[in-house]
Design a protein around this motif. Structure first.
Motif, short mmCIF file in Angstrom:
data_model
loop_
_atom_site.label_atom_id
_atom_site.label_comp_id
_atom_site.label_asym_id
_atom_site.label_seq_id
_atom_site.Cartn_x
_atom_site.Cartn_y
_atom_site.Cartn_z
N GLU A 214 0.81 -1.23 0.00
CA GLU A 214 0.00 0.00 0.00
C GLU A 214 0.84 1.28 0.00
OE1 GLU A 214 -2.79 -0.22 3.18
OE2 GLU A 214 -3.84 -1.93 2.33
N GLU A 215 2.03 1.19 -0.56
CA GLU A 215 2.91 2.37 -0.62
C GLU A 215 2.32 3.42 -1.57
OE1 GLU A 215 7.53 3.40 -1.89
OE2 GLU A 215 6.97 1.39 -1.23
N GLU A 216 2.55 4.66 -1.28
CA GLU A 216 2.03 5.75 -2.10
C GLU A 216 2.98 6.04 -3.27
OE1 GLU A 216 -0.80 7.59 -1.81
OE2 GLU A 216 -1.44 6.15 -0.29
N TYR A 217 2.38 6.26 -4.44
CA TYR A 217 3.16 6.59 -5.62
C TYR A 217 2.57 7.84 -6.28
CZ TYR A 217 4.70 1.76 -5.03
OH TYR A 217 5.19 0.59 -4.52
N ARG A 218 3.28 8.36 -7.28
CA ARG A 218 2.81 9.57 -7.96
C ARG A 218 1.66 9.28 -8.92
NH1 ARG A 218 4.36 13.09 -11.30
NH2 ARG A 218 6.01 11.92 -12.30
N GLY A 219 1.48 8.03 -9.27
CA GLY A 219 0.38 7.65 -10.14
C GLY A 219 -0.20 6.33 -9.69
N PHE A 220 -1.48 6.10 -9.99
CA PHE A 220 -2.11 4.86 -9.57
C PHE A 220 -3.34 4.59 -10.43
CE2 PHE A 220 -4.06 8.28 -7.27
CZ PHE A 220 -5.39 7.94 -7.11
N ILE A 221 -3.80 3.33 -10.44
CA ILE A 221 -5.01 2.96 -11.18
C ILE A 221 -6.21 3.30 -10.30
CG2 ILE A 221 -6.32 1.10 -12.26
CD1 ILE A 221 -3.65 -0.36 -12.68
N GLU A 222 -6.99 4.25 -10.75
CA GLU A 222 -8.14 4.70 -9.98
C GLU A 222 -9.45 4.15 -10.57
OE1 GLU A 222 -9.70 8.92 -8.21
OE2 GLU A 222 -9.38 8.83 -10.37
N THR A 223 -10.31 3.67 -9.68
CA THR A 223 -11.66 3.30 -10.09
C THR A 223 -12.54 4.53 -10.06
OG1 THR A 223 -11.43 1.07 -9.16
CG2 THR A 223 -13.67 1.86 -9.56
N VAL A 224 -13.13 4.86 -11.19
CA VAL A 224 -14.05 5.98 -11.26
C VAL A 224 -15.45 5.35 -11.27
CG1 VAL A 224 -14.76 8.04 -12.53
CG2 VAL A 224 -12.37 7.28 -12.61
N TYR A 225 -16.07 5.34 -10.13
CA TYR A 225 -17.31 4.58 -9.95
C TYR A 225 -18.40 5.01 -10.93
CZ TYR A 225 -15.13 2.65 -5.84
OH TYR A 225 -14.26 1.99 -5.01
N GLY A 226 -19.00 4.00 -11.56
CA GLY A 226 -20.04 4.24 -12.55
C GLY A 226 -19.51 4.54 -13.93
N LEU A 227 -18.18 4.72 -14.07
CA LEU A 227 -17.59 5.05 -15.36
C LEU A 227 -16.55 4.02 -15.81
CD1 LEU A 227 -17.18 8.93 -14.99
CD2 LEU A 227 -18.94 7.69 -16.28
N GLY A 228 -15.50 3.80 -14.99
CA GLY A 228 -14.46 2.86 -15.39
C GLY A 228 -13.18 3.07 -14.62
N TYR A 229 -12.05 3.14 -15.34
CA TYR A 229 -10.74 3.25 -14.70
C TYR A 229 -9.91 4.31 -15.42
CZ TYR A 229 -11.93 -1.37 -12.82
OH TYR A 229 -12.56 -2.41 -12.21
N ARG A 230 -8.92 4.85 -14.67
CA ARG A 230 -7.94 5.75 -15.29
C ARG A 230 -6.65 5.68 -14.51
NH1 ARG A 230 -10.34 11.74 -13.69
NH2 ARG A 230 -10.51 11.42 -11.45
N TRP A 231 -5.57 6.14 -15.16
CA TRP A 231 -4.30 6.32 -14.47
C TRP A 231 -4.31 7.73 -13.88
CZ3 TRP A 231 -0.62 3.27 -12.72
CH2 TRP A 231 0.58 3.84 -12.28
N ARG A 232 -4.48 7.80 -12.57
CA ARG A 232 -4.62 9.09 -11.88
C ARG A 232 -3.25 9.57 -11.44
NH1 ARG A 232 -8.54 11.57 -8.60
NH2 ARG A 232 -7.72 13.61 -8.01
N VAL A 233 -2.92 10.78 -11.83
CA VAL A 233 -1.64 11.39 -11.45
C VAL A 233 -1.87 12.33 -10.29
CG1 VAL A 233 0.29 12.81 -12.22
CG2 VAL A 233 -0.80 11.22 -13.82
N LYS A 234 -1.09 12.15 -9.23
CA LYS A 234 -1.25 12.98 -8.04
C LYS A 234 -0.58 14.33 -8.24
CE LYS A 234 -1.47 9.07 -4.86
NZ LYS A 234 -0.91 8.44 -3.67
#
Length: 234
Positions: A214-234
């Motif tokens: 569960e380490e924090e990174y600058r980017g991660f695979i985010e679940t966008v509920y009701g829509l899908g997924y994206r690579w979220r950049v912090k």
């Protein structure tokens, strides 16, 4: 000189094996047929193949065990063949690193379409050294050598896992629906084969490989509920 594309067929049905060999030869591939998983693994040590066509129901060592052995040493694309239609077998094959699967009986046109699609995608992602490295903090994706490093440690990925991660990371913050990801990575829209449970399971497994402890990174695979997924950049 045109590159020779070598395909290994691991199938205990001799007649089917011969049929697939003949069909692939007509498409200018160079297929080799063996009748069990042990011979298949031995042949892989001798020859560099571009694709493995692997039956699940094999004598002595089943296809699931064979693909586990393959994934320990190689990211070569694998097309699994199965006479079973149960969803659990398809999910298990994908989790173990299969790139695609076909349920017997299947048509030759569909078989060749799957083979051509897998090889075309593999060639695309390996052809250009200038595509280089994609990096988000401690996550480093090498698009030429098709490797993933997290905190400088290489993480083994199947071809489909790499392709999906590459798609997300090169389209940061863009939301893909599950159906779009499935069509982009498996290329099966013409067969109406989308399976939401397979897609969710696939994403879950990929996350566990990347986000260690569960380490924090600058980017991660985010679940966008009701829509899908994206690579979220912090």
């Amino acid at each position: 000189m045109e590159e020779v594309m070598r395909i290994l067929i691991v199938e205990d049905d001799i007649d089917l094996g011969r049929l697939l060999v003949n069909c692939l030869k007509k498409e200018d591939y160079h297929p080799i047929h063996v009748e069990n998983g042990i011979l298949g693994l031995e042949k892989m040590k001798e020859i560099k193949f571009d694709l493995i066509i692997l039956d699940i129901m094999l004598p002595e060592v089943d296809g699931f065990s064979v693909i586990e052995n393959i994934r320990e040493i190689s990211s070569i694309p694998v097309l699994m063949l199965t006479a079973k239609s149960e969803e659990k077998d398809k999910v298990k094959g994908l989790k173990l690193g299969a790139d695609d699967y076909l349920t017997k009986p299947f048509g030759i046109d569909e078989f060749l379409a799957r083979v051509n699609s897998i090889i075309r995608r593999a060639n695309y992602y390996n052809q250009d050294p200038e595509k280089g490295i994609i990096k988000y903090g401690n996550i480093e994706l090498n698009n030429y050598y098709r490797t993933l490093k997290v905190n400088l440690r290489e993480i083994p990925l199947s071809n489909k896992e790499f392709d999906l991660l590459l798609l997300l990371m090169t389209n940061e913050n863009h939301i893909f629906t599950k159906e779009q990801l499935y069509d982009q990575i498996w290329g099966l829209e013409e067969y109406d084969s989308y399976d939401e449970k397979n897609m969710v399971s696939f994403i879950s497994k990929l996350r566990k490989k990347i986000f260690i402890d569960e380490e924090e990174y600058r980017g991660f695979i985010e679940t966008v509920y009701g829509l899908g997924y994206r690579w979220r950049v912090k």
